[in-house]
Design an enzyme around this catalytic site. Structure first.
Site, mmCIF file in Angstrom:
data_model
loop_
_atom_site.group_PDB
_atom_site.id
_atom_site.type_symbol
_atom_site.label_atom_id
_atom_site.label_comp_id
_atom_site.label_asym_id
_atom_site.label_seq_id
_atom_site.Cartn_x
_atom_site.Cartn_y
_atom_site.Cartn_z
ATOM 1 N N ALA A 154 -70.019 92.659 36.341
ATOM 2 C CA ALA A 154 -69.732 93.770 35.424
ATOM 3 C C ALA A 154 -70.716 93.804 34.257
ATOM 4 O O ALA A 154 -71.126 94.877 33.820
ATOM 5 C CB ALA A 154 -68.294 93.641 34.903
ATOM 6 N N TYR A 155 -71.087 92.629 33.760
ATOM 7 C CA TYR A 155 -71.995 92.585 32.602
ATOM 8 C C TYR A 155 -73.292 93.329 32.917
ATOM 9 O O TYR A 155 -73.714 94.209 32.172
ATOM 10 C CB TYR A 155 -72.282 91.118 32.231
ATOM 11 C CG TYR A 155 -73.113 90.955 30.975
ATOM 12 C CD1 TYR A 155 -72.517 91.015 29.719
ATOM 13 C CD2 TYR A 155 -74.495 90.755 31.031
ATOM 14 C CE1 TYR A 155 -73.272 90.866 28.559
ATOM 15 C CE2 TYR A 155 -75.253 90.604 29.881
ATOM 16 C CZ TYR A 155 -74.637 90.655 28.645
ATOM 17 O OH TYR A 155 -75.380 90.513 27.495
ATOM 18 N N ASN A 156 -73.892 92.979 34.049
ATOM 19 C CA ASN A 156 -75.170 93.605 34.401
ATOM 20 C C ASN A 156 -75.013 95.111 34.628
ATOM 21 O O ASN A 156 -75.875 95.896 34.243
ATOM 22 C CB ASN A 156 -75.744 92.958 35.657
ATOM 23 C CG ASN A 156 -76.023 91.474 35.462
ATOM 24 O OD1 ASN A 156 -75.787 90.932 34.390
ATOM 25 N ND2 ASN A 156 -76.507 90.822 36.490
ATOM 26 N N THR A 158 -72.927 97.125 33.201
ATOM 27 C CA THR A 158 -72.830 97.828 31.911
ATOM 28 C C THR A 158 -74.189 97.877 31.217
ATOM 29 O O THR A 158 -74.525 98.871 30.578
ATOM 30 C CB THR A 158 -71.814 97.165 30.959
ATOM 31 O OG1 THR A 158 -72.203 95.814 30.678
ATOM 32 C CG2 THR A 158 -70.412 97.179 31.534
#
Ligand SMILES: NC(=O)c1ccc[n+]([C@@H]2O[C@H](COP(=O)([O-])OP(=O)(O)OC[C@H]3O[C@@H](n4cnc5c(N)ncnc54)[C@H](O)[C@@H]3O)[C@@H](O)[C@H]2O)c1
Length: 284
Positions: A154-156, A158
């Site tokens: 999810a981090y990447n 976003t």
């Protein structure tokens, strides 16, 4: 924006790390800074420390993943300073596990803080910058992970979103007198690895169960990232780069060159994809 003295900035995630580094360097350059964060105690301390240096700074508490709280923070900024010229959508969390350890709440938390808050920051503050006619600048914090993805988490996702948003807005907002930069830091010495300290209750369950065997691949990877962040670049230096990026209207603000080869390799892989279909006639 060439002349920063006397201008007003609004910065999210300003109680710690990069946001605090940027708030410090902008305040030292004569900018009035509304510092926004979800962590009240850390924010109050940061503002009190800066006030001791005669900086003109103020605190506003908000969970930026809730649009009404961000709107209220904008109103508080206007009430305190009258107008706003610089917005740094910076708050972020290292949420969302790797494949096999995903949780819906983790995706929602990470998308809410890292991406939707940036969308809303632009939506809410853009018109406030436009209305005084003096121009302004928006900085959005992405990451090197917004340009090269080490894992499908999810981090990447976003951070790629923040890069896409910023690149598009740069073209759209230039005629309106607003510059847009995307900040893509490498490893910076902050508290990002301990993001869960600010996990809002409504995202309970965001964290998957800790990887059982300490030597699991995920645990090893996390330990490595923790070490790299702990020995990372000084956030005050990032603050200096951001100030320069605003003054010079840089499209991309990088902090160092460590990941330049990885990004070039990605461009190479994309180019190879084009090369594979070069000369073929697509059927119509
Ligand atoms: N540290 C790094 O190595 C690194 C690298 C690339 C990108 N970044 C990005 O930099 C930005 C800043 O992170 P940092 O590294 O300074 O970490 P940090 O944890 O030190 O600071 C982040 C701040 O954001 C605040 N925050 C978290 N959730 C919030 C919410 N819902 N509402 C309002 N504030 C909230 C935290 O309280 C904290 O003060 C993030 O977007 C992060 O993804 C960091």
């Amino acid at each position: 924006m060439k002349d920063l003295v006397g201008k007003t900035a609004f910065i999210t995630g300003a109680a710690s790390g990069i946001g605090l580094g940027v708030a410090t360097r902008l305040a030292q350059a004569g900018v009035k800074v509304m510092m926004c964060d979800i962590e009240r105690a850390a924010l109050d301390k940061a503002v009190a420390d800066l006030k001791r240096t005669n900086a003109d700074v103020e605190a506003v508490v908000a969970d930026v993943s809730l649009k009404p709280e961000l709107e209220a923070a904008a109103q508080a900024t206007l009430a305190r300073y009258g107008e706003v010229h610089i917005v740094h959508n910076n708050a972020g969390v290292a949420g969302g596990g790797v494949y096999g350890a995903w949780a819906d709440a983790g995706w929602s938390w990470t998308i809410g803080v890292n991406l939707m808050a940036v969308v809303w920051g632009v939506e809410i503050f853009g018109p406030l910058i436009e209305r005084h006619g003096q121009g302004g600048h928006i900085v959005n914090t992405a990451s090197i992970a917004g340009l090269v993805s080490g894992s499908g988490n999810a981090y990447n996702v976003t951070k790629y979103g923040v890069v896409a948003l910023s690149e598009g807005l740069r073209v759209e907002l230039a005629p309106r007198g607003i510059g847009v930069s995307v900040l893509c830091p490498g490893f910076i010495r902050t508290q990002i690895i301990d993001s869960v300290r600010n996990l809002p209750e409504r995202f309970a369950g965001a964290l998957p169960a800790a990887p059982a065997p300490a030597q699991s691949a995920i645990a090893t990877w996390l330990g490595n990232v923790r070490e790299r962040v702990a020995s990372g670049i000084d956030p005050l230096y990032v603050g200096e780069l951001v100030r320069e990026g605003i003054e010079q209207d840089w499209p991309y603000i990088f902090t160092d060159n460590e990941f330049e080869p990885a990004i070039e390799a990605r461009f190479g892989a994309i180019k190879a994809g084009f090369d594979r279909v070069r000369g073929r006639e697509p059927p119509h």
